[in-house]
Design an enzyme around this catalytic site. Structure first.
Site, PDB file in Angstrom:
ATOM      1  N   ASN A 148       0.369 -14.427  -9.223  1.00  0.00           N
ATOM      2  CA  ASN A 148       1.535 -13.656  -8.823  1.00  0.00           C
ATOM      3  C   ASN A 148       2.840 -14.443  -8.922  1.00  0.00           C
ATOM      4  O   ASN A 148       3.898 -13.859  -9.042  1.00  0.00           O
ATOM      5  CB  ASN A 148       1.357 -13.116  -7.401  1.00  0.00           C
ATOM      6  CG  ASN A 148       0.772 -14.124  -6.460  1.00  0.00           C
ATOM      7  OD1 ASN A 148      -0.332 -14.617  -6.666  1.00  0.00           O
ATOM      8  ND2 ASN A 148       1.507 -14.469  -5.429  1.00  0.00           N
ATOM      9  N   HIS A 198       1.205  -0.131  -6.192  1.00  0.00           N
ATOM     10  CA  HIS A 198       2.654  -0.403  -6.156  1.00  0.00           C
ATOM     11  C   HIS A 198       3.087  -1.528  -7.091  1.00  0.00           C
ATOM     12  O   HIS A 198       4.268  -1.840  -7.177  1.00  0.00           O
ATOM     13  CB  HIS A 198       3.125  -0.655  -4.717  1.00  0.00           C
ATOM     14  CG  HIS A 198       2.760  -2.000  -4.144  1.00  0.00           C
ATOM     15  ND1 HIS A 198       3.631  -3.057  -4.134  1.00  0.00           N
ATOM     16  CD2 HIS A 198       1.620  -2.444  -3.556  1.00  0.00           C
ATOM     17  CE1 HIS A 198       3.056  -4.104  -3.538  1.00  0.00           C
ATOM     18  NE2 HIS A 198       1.833  -3.759  -3.188  1.00  0.00           N
ATOM     19  N   CYS A 321       5.442 -12.570  -0.026  1.00  0.00           N
ATOM     20  CA  CYS A 321       4.788 -12.688   1.271  1.00  0.00           C
ATOM     21  C   CYS A 321       5.137 -13.997   1.978  1.00  0.00           C
ATOM     22  O   CYS A 321       5.121 -14.051   3.185  1.00  0.00           O
ATOM     23  CB  CYS A 321       3.281 -12.581   1.109  1.00  0.00           C
ATOM     24  SG  CYS A 321       2.804 -11.320  -0.051  1.00  0.00           S
TER      25      CYS A 321
END
Ligand code: PLP
Length: 390
Positions: A148, A198, A321
Site C-alpha cells: 500500500n 473503496h 492509517c
C-alpha cells in the site's frame, strides 16, 4: 476543488456505481434473507454482485464471501485458519498492512508462531525465503499482493505455488491490487484473497474474502445463516451491489486506466527525480500503475504534505492509517532506507480521473516546496547525495 492524489487511501465512489446502489436504499430495501418479493429482489442483486466480484478475480461465484472490507477479510482469513488448526506456525512479511500485522501479533499472543520475512531493497519478498521458512507445523502463508505504500507487486504466483506444493494454505491481502491489475485466483493457486471496494471506485465498508472451495475455515461472525453460516449479519445490499458494480467497471476499464495512470506516474517520476537526491522507492520493481513513493532527502515529508495541502493537493506519507503519527514508515525501513530518508518520503497515488494538467501543477508545486524545504534543512546541507542506508 483541489487535486486528489491519495487513491491508495481511498477512491471516490464512481457515479455509475452510486446509481446502481441507489435503488437498494430507496426502493428495494428488503432484508435479503426475507422470503417476500422485497427480499428476493435484494437477494437477486446480491447474487449478481457475487458473480461480478468472482469474475474480477477469477474464482467461482460461491467462493466469494461478503465482508465489511479489507480489514475484516484479513482478520477472518488469519484467525479463521488459526482457529481450525488450534496451533502452529504462520509465515508473513514485515511490510504487510496493519490489518495482517496486528492480527498476527494477536495470534502470537494466543500461542501461534509467526515469521515476518524481510524484503529486498525493492520491497519484494523472495519466494526462496518463503520456501526456507516453511516448517512441519506451518499452517498458513500470507503475503500481500501489492504494498500500500510503494505499490510494489510481490511474486504471488511463485509463492502460492510453493505453498500448494507443501500443502500449506496461501492467503493474499490484495486490497491495493484488485481492480488495478489482472488477478486469476485459480491459475495463481491462491486459496484466500482479501479485497475492498473503496480502493477501486466502490463504496466504503464493503469488501469480500475469496475462500477456495474445500478450505476449512472457522466461522467469523456468529448469528444468522448468512454466507453459508460463516459470516452472519444482515446483508449490506447497497454496499454489496456497489462492490459488484465497481468490480464490473474495473474489469471493463482496467486496460485503459492502466495505460493512463502509467503515463501520468511516469511523467511525475521523471520530473520529481530531477530534484537533488530524489529517488523512487521500489523504482525498478513491478508496481501498481498509479502508485509512486518518492524520497526527497533532508526534508520532512509531513511538512511537504502540509505545504501541498495548503495548495489543495492531497497526497500522503506512508499509509493513511498510520499518518498523524510521525514514525518513519516501517515499510521503507524494511527496504533498508535510513530513518532520515524514510521521513522524507511521500506517497502519491494517481487515479483514473487525474489528468496531465493536474500532474504538471503538482510537479511545479512540489519542486518549489522541496527546494525551499531542502534549503532550510541542515540535514540536507550536510548530505553528499544518494540513498542513505541503515
Ligand atoms: N490491506 C491493505 C493492503 C490496505 O491498503 C488496506 C487499506 O488501506 C487494508 C488492508 C484495509 O482495508 P479496509 O480499509 O477496507 O478495511
Amino acid at each position: 476543488m483541489g487535486i486528489y492524489l491519495d487513491h491508495a487511501a481511498t477512491t471516490y465512489t464512481d457515479k455509475h456505481v452510486l446509481d446502481e446502489m441507489r435503488p437498494y436504499f430507496e426502493n428495494v430495501y428488503g432484508n435479503a434473507s426475507s422470503q417476500h418479493s422485497y427480499g428476493r429482489e435484494a437477494q437477486k442483486a446480491i447474487m449478481k454482485a457475487r458473480q461480478q466480484t468472482a469474475a474480477l478475480i477469477g474464482c467461482l461465484t460461491e467462493e466469494i464471501y461478503f465482508t465489511s472490507g479489507g480489514t475484516e477479510s484479513d482478520n477472518w482469513a488469519l484467525k479463521g485458519i488459526a482457529e481450525i488448526a488450534g496451533k502452529g506456525h504462520i509465515i508473513t512479511t514485515s511490510v504487510e498492512h496493519h490489518a495482517v500485522l496486528d492480527t498476527c501479533d494477536y495470534l502470537k499472543s494466543r500461542g501461534f508462531d509467526i515469521t515476518n520475512l524481510p524484503v529486498d531493497p525493492m520491497g519484494r519478498v523472495s519466494p526462496e525465503s518463503v520456501a526456507q521458512a516453511i516448517r512441519p507445523d506451518t499452517i498458513l502463508i500470507s503475503v500481500m499482493f501489492a504494498n500500500n505504500e510503494t505499490g510494489v507487486i510481490m511474486p504471488i504466483a511463485e509463492i502460492a505455488k510453493i505453498a500448494r506444493r507443501n500443502d500449506i494454505l496461501f492467503h493474499t491481502d490484495a486490497v491495493q491490487a484488485v481492480g488495478h491489475v489482472p488477478i486469476d485466483a485459480k491459475t495463481m493457486d491462491i486459496d484466500m484473497l482479501s479485497l475492498s471496494a473503496h480502493k477501486f471506485y466502490g463504496p466504503k465498508g464493503a469488501g469480500a474474502l475469496y475462500i477456495r472451495q474445500g478450505v476449512n475455515i472457522g466461522r467469523f461472525m456468529h448469528g444468522g445463516a448468512h454466507e453459508k453460516g460463516l459470516r452472519a449479519s444482515t446483508y449490506n445490499t447497497p454496499g454489496i451491489v456497489g462492490l459488484g458494480a465497481a468490480a464490473q467497471l474495473a474489469a471493463d476499464t482496467m486496460e485503459q486506466n492502466t495505460r493512463h495512470e502509467r503515463m501520468l506516474t511516469g511523467r511525475l517520476a521523471d520530473e520529481l527525480t530531477k530534484l537533488p537526491g530524489a529517488f523512487i522507492n521500489g523504482g525498478e520493481a513491478e508496481r501498481l500503475p498509479g502508485h509512486l513513493n518518492v524520497t526527497f532527502p533532508g526534508i520532512e515529508a509531513e511538512a511537504l504534505m502540509t505545504y501541498l495541502d495548503l495548495e489543495n493537493i492531497a497526497v500522503s506519507t506512508g499509509s493513511a492509517c498510520s499518518s498523524g503519527s510521525f514514525k518513519p514508515s516501517y515499510v521503507l525501513r524494511a527496504m533498508g532506507l535510513s530513518v532520515e530518508d524514510a521521513r522524507g518520503s511521500l506517497r502519491i497515488s494517481i487515479g483514473r480521473e487525474n489528468n496531465v494538467e493536474q500532474i504538471d501543477t503538482v510537479i511545479k508545486t512540489t519542486q518549489a516546496a522541496v527546494e525551499r524545504l531542502q534549503k532550510l534543512s541542515p540535514l540536507f546541507a550536510q548530505r553528499k547525495g544518494g540513498k542513505t542506508h541503515v
